[in-house]
Structure formats: structure tokens, C-alpha cells
Write a protein that holds these residues in place. Structure first.
Motif, PDB file in Angstrom:
ATOM      1  N   ILE A  80       0.871  -1.165   0.000  1.00 25.13           N
ATOM      2  CA  ILE A  80       0.000   0.000   0.000  1.00 25.13           C
ATOM      3  C   ILE A  80       0.910   1.217   0.000  1.00 25.13           C
ATOM      4  N   GLY A  81       0.920   1.935  -1.125  1.00 26.64           N
ATOM      5  CA  GLY A  81       1.771   3.103  -1.273  1.00 26.64           C
ATOM      6  C   GLY A  81       1.003   4.385  -1.037  1.00 26.64           C
ATOM      7  N   PRO A  82       1.661   5.527  -1.291  1.00 25.08           N
ATOM      8  CA  PRO A  82       0.994   6.812  -1.058  1.00 25.08           C
ATOM      9  C   PRO A  82      -0.178   7.077  -2.009  1.00 25.08           C
ATOM     10  N   ASP A  83      -0.142   6.509  -3.221  1.00 23.74           N
ATOM     11  CA  ASP A  83      -1.201   6.762  -4.204  1.00 23.74           C
ATOM     12  C   ASP A  83      -1.911   5.506  -4.686  1.00 23.74           C
ATOM     13  N   ILE A  84      -1.261   4.352  -4.575  1.00 22.29           N
ATOM     14  CA  ILE A  84      -1.824   3.127  -5.144  1.00 22.29           C
ATOM     15  C   ILE A  84      -1.731   1.959  -4.171  1.00 22.29           C
ATOM     16  N   VAL A  85      -2.550   0.951  -4.452  1.00 21.80           N
ATOM     17  CA  VAL A  85      -2.499  -0.322  -3.743  1.00 21.80           C
ATOM     18  C   VAL A  85      -2.133  -1.368  -4.796  1.00 21.80           C
ATOM     19  N   LEU A  86      -1.006  -2.045  -4.589  1.00 23.76           N
ATOM     20  CA  LEU A  86      -0.573  -3.086  -5.514  1.00 23.76           C
ATOM     21  C   LEU A  86      -1.077  -4.433  -5.023  1.00 23.76           C
TER      22      LEU A  86
END
Length: 88
Positions: free
Chosen positions: A66-72
Motif C-alpha cells: 500500500i503506497g501513497p497513491d496506489i495499492v498493488l
């Protein structure tokens, strides 16, 4: 992280680099308080009201990062289940 922050993130599948949409809802286990899955409506859906009624149920174990802009997420197309299938 709050749900409102998670809701603003876009979900992307690492296997095929396909955009699945943004997080619309989460499911958690009320006994343990742990996150079980995220629910992502299809990209054609507008405000969860208009458009196709396909929503994807993605288990928490399939979330890579879970990144600052996206969820991988790391899932095969056959592993994505429609929300309607979840209740069976």
C-alpha cells in the motif's frame, strides 16, 4: 491509516498491470479486528450507483504493498471474485 485515505488509492494488479479501480469498501473480521478484504467497483461505475454492477472482492493476503497513491495486488484474473459470488 484511515479508511478515507485508503479509499482515495487506486488498485493495480502486478500480474498484468491492469487498473482495477479505487477502493470502495473494506471487510474486516469483527472478532479479531483484522482486515479481510477490499472491495473495488469496476472502472465503469460512477459513485457506486451508476454503471456496471461488477465489484471485485480482493483478499488482504493478495495485497503486495500500500503506497501513497496506489495499492498493488498480486492476483490472477481467475482469483478476482465478484461480490455476488462471495455470499455463496
Amino acid at each position: 491509516m484511515r479508511f478515507l485515505e485508503l479509499r482515495e488509492k487506486e488498485v493495480i494488479n502486478c500480474k498484468d498491470c491492469k487498473r482495477l479501480g479505487c477502493v470502495a469498501d473494506i471487510e474486516f473480521d469483527p472478532c479479531t479486528g483484522k482486515l479481510v478484504a477490499i472491495v473495488v467497483p469496476s472502472p465503469g461505475k460512477f459513485f457506486s450507483c451508476f454503471g456496471a454492477c461488477t465489484e471485485y472482492y480482493i483478499r488482504f493476503s493478495n495485497i503486495v504493498r500500500i503506497g501513497p497513491d496506489i495499492v498493488l495486488v498480486d492476483i490472477d484474473a481467475c482469483d478476482i471474485r465478484k461480490v455476488e459470488d462471495r455470499k455463496k
